[in-house]
Design an enzyme around this catalytic site. Structure first.
Site, PDB file in Angstrom:
ATOM      1  N   ASP A 178      56.131  17.224  65.452  1.00 28.21           N
ATOM      2  CA  ASP A 178      56.316  17.941  64.181  1.00 28.21           C
ATOM      3  C   ASP A 178      57.132  17.035  63.269  1.00 28.21           C
ATOM      4  OD1 ASP A 178      57.156  19.544  62.109  1.00 28.21           O
ATOM      5  OD2 ASP A 178      57.961  21.126  63.391  1.00 28.21           O
TER       6      ASP A 178
ATOM      7  N   VAL B 220      51.038  20.796  56.716  1.00 28.03           N
ATOM      8  CA  VAL B 220      52.305  20.087  56.816  1.00 28.03           C
ATOM      9  C   VAL B 220      53.187  20.394  55.591  1.00 28.03           C
ATOM     10  CG1 VAL B 220      51.525  17.887  55.803  1.00 28.03           C
ATOM     11  CG2 VAL B 220      53.322  17.886  57.517  1.00 28.03           C
ATOM     12  N   ASP B 221      52.558  20.659  54.459  1.00 26.97           N
ATOM     13  CA  ASP B 221      53.278  21.015  53.231  1.00 26.97           C
ATOM     14  C   ASP B 221      54.103  22.292  53.460  1.00 26.97           C
ATOM     15  OD1 ASP B 221      54.029  21.018  50.551  1.00 26.97           O
ATOM     16  OD2 ASP B 221      52.045  21.497  49.769  1.00 26.97           O
TER      17      ASP B 221
ATOM     18  N   SER C 136      45.196  14.113  54.209  1.00 19.54           N
ATOM     19  CA  SER C 136      43.815  14.563  53.938  1.00 19.54           C
ATOM     20  C   SER C 136      43.032  14.989  55.183  1.00 19.54           C
ATOM     21  CB  SER C 136      42.989  13.509  53.178  1.00 19.54           C
ATOM     22  OG  SER C 136      43.430  13.377  51.840  1.00 19.54           O
TER      23      SER C 136
ATOM     24  N   TYR D 220      42.075  19.294  53.712  1.00 21.69           N
ATOM     25  CA  TYR D 220      41.230  18.496  52.815  1.00 21.69           C
ATOM     26  C   TYR D 220      40.016  17.884  53.518  1.00 21.69           C
ATOM     27  CZ  TYR D 220      44.327  18.963  48.715  1.00 21.69           C
ATOM     28  OH  TYR D 220      45.042  19.448  47.644  1.00 21.69           O
TER      29      TYR D 220
HETATM   30  N1  AR6 Z   1      53.890  17.718  61.389  1.00 24.89           N
HETATM   31  C1  AR6 Z   1      52.954  16.750  61.385  1.00 24.89           C
HETATM   32  N2  AR6 Z   1      51.663  16.967  61.058  1.00 24.89           N
HETATM   33  C2  AR6 Z   1      51.312  18.226  60.715  1.00 24.89           C
HETATM   34  C3  AR6 Z   1      52.231  19.305  60.677  1.00 24.89           C
HETATM   35  C4  AR6 Z   1      53.580  19.013  61.044  1.00 24.89           C
HETATM   36  N3  AR6 Z   1      54.525  19.956  61.047  1.00 24.89           N
HETATM   37  N4  AR6 Z   1      51.564  20.423  60.293  1.00 24.89           N
HETATM   38  C5  AR6 Z   1      50.270  20.073  60.105  1.00 24.89           C
HETATM   39  N5  AR6 Z   1      50.106  18.756  60.370  1.00 24.89           N
HETATM   40  P1  AR6 Z   1      47.164  19.251  55.971  1.00 24.89           P
HETATM   41  P2  AR6 Z   1      45.714  17.775  53.847  1.00 24.89           P
HETATM   42  C6  AR6 Z   1      48.888  17.903  60.299  1.00 24.89           C
HETATM   43  O1  AR6 Z   1      46.172  20.341  55.916  1.00 24.89           O
HETATM   44  O2  AR6 Z   1      44.488  17.745  54.676  1.00 24.89           O
HETATM   45  C7  AR6 Z   1      48.195  21.953  52.031  1.00 24.89           C
HETATM   46  O3  AR6 Z   1      47.957  23.313  51.801  1.00 24.89           O
HETATM   47  C8  AR6 Z   1      47.547  18.592  60.330  1.00 24.89           C
HETATM   48  O4  AR6 Z   1      47.203  18.970  61.668  1.00 24.89           O
HETATM   49  O5  AR6 Z   1      48.603  19.620  56.054  1.00 24.89           O
HETATM   50  O6  AR6 Z   1      46.145  16.542  53.123  1.00 24.89           O
HETATM   51  C9  AR6 Z   1      48.613  21.207  50.781  1.00 24.89           C
HETATM   52  O7  AR6 Z   1      49.393  21.993  49.931  1.00 24.89           O
HETATM   53  C10 AR6 Z   1      46.648  17.475  59.794  1.00 24.89           C
HETATM   54  O8  AR6 Z   1      46.298  16.569  60.836  1.00 24.89           O
HETATM   55  O9  AR6 Z   1      47.020  18.247  54.671  1.00 24.89           O
HETATM   56  C11 AR6 Z   1      47.301  20.841  50.168  1.00 24.89           C
HETATM   57  O10 AR6 Z   1      46.773  21.921  49.416  1.00 24.89           O
HETATM   58  C12 AR6 Z   1      47.542  16.733  58.813  1.00 24.89           C
HETATM   59  O11 AR6 Z   1      48.879  17.208  59.080  1.00 24.89           O
HETATM   60  C13 AR6 Z   1      46.410  20.597  51.365  1.00 24.89           C
HETATM   61  O12 AR6 Z   1      46.979  21.348  52.428  1.00 24.89           O
HETATM   62  C14 AR6 Z   1      47.231  16.993  57.347  1.00 24.89           C
HETATM   63  O13 AR6 Z   1      46.765  18.326  57.197  1.00 24.89           O
HETATM   64  C15 AR6 Z   1      46.422  19.140  51.771  1.00 24.89           C
HETATM   65  O14 AR6 Z   1      45.510  18.944  52.804  1.00 24.89           O
END
Ligand code: AR6
Length: 171
Positions: A10, A33-34, A122, A126
């Site tokens: 995490d 992650v956001d 992404s 995304y």
């Molecule tokens: N630590 C590390 N990685 C993580 C965590 C964490 N705590 N939580 C999720 N991931 P995403 P995107 C991973 O969807 O595709 C948001 O709503 C996850 O499993 O977070 O760039 C934003 O506000 C995946 O492998 O980001 C945007 O609207 C990776 O992080 C949109 O999502 C990225 O997944 C951005 O989408």
């Protein structure tokens, strides 16, 4: 290839100078992650993002760019918010994804951050295919002149394995 550390975990718990957030252009929060970063860091991050929207970024942060805020209550000092492209099967947006990594490391250098942890930008909401996301991530970091330590903190074991296999192939 430069040294790049790959970890499963995490990202919000990482004791690095800067953690990178896979944000959206609004900078006002979201899922994935956001959401985790805003929950872990507390309201100071959203406050800082709102201040950016009220001043230098009235239209938000474009895809491929990056900007820093406080990390609030997280162990890191800063969050570097970047916006990756939404995956498109028709349109090749690889350069935008590469730019998100490059710009994040430029901001890290400007901050004087000695260590940066990235998620797989992404590759979640995304929709970017995981092998391609890993390849662009690792190649972009390798091509950056940033001199600090870079790690990827992958949320799942499966994503860690994709990054490990890609790094092996690129080495
Ligand atoms: N630590 C590390 N990685 C993580 C965590 C964490 N705590 N939580 C999720 N991931 P995403 P995107 C991973 O969807 O595709 C948001 O709503 C996850 O499993 O977070 O760039 C934003 O506000 C995946 O492998 O980001 C945007 O609207 C990776 O992080 C949109 O999502 C990225 O997944 C951005 O989408």
């Amino acid at each position: 290839m430069r040294d790049i550390t790959l970890l499963q975990g995490d990202i919000t718990t990482m004791a690095v100078d800067a953690v990178v957030n896979a944000a959206n252009s609004s900078l006002l929060g979201g899922g994935g992650v956001d959401g985790a970063i805003h929950r872990a860091g507390g309201p100071a991050i959203l406050e800082a993002c709102r201040a950016l929207r009220a001043t230098t970024l009235p239209d938000g942060l474009p895809a491929g760019d990056a900007v820093a805020t406080t990390a609030g209550r997280m162990p890191a000092r800063w969050v570097i918010h970047t916006v990756g492209p939404v995956w498109s099967p028709r349109d090749d947006r690889s350069a935008v994804l590469a730019s998100a990594y490059r710009r994040s490391l430029e901001v890290a250098a400007e901050l004087g951050a000695a260590s940066v942890a990235f998620p797989a930008v992404s590759a979640g909401v995304y929709g970017w295919p995981h092998e391609s996301a890993a390849e662009i991530a690792l190649e972009s970091v390798d091509a950056s002149p940033y001199e600090g330590a870079v790690s990827f903190v992958l949320f799942s074991d499966a994503m860690l394995r994709v990054f490990e296999a890609t790094l092996d192939r690129l080495r």
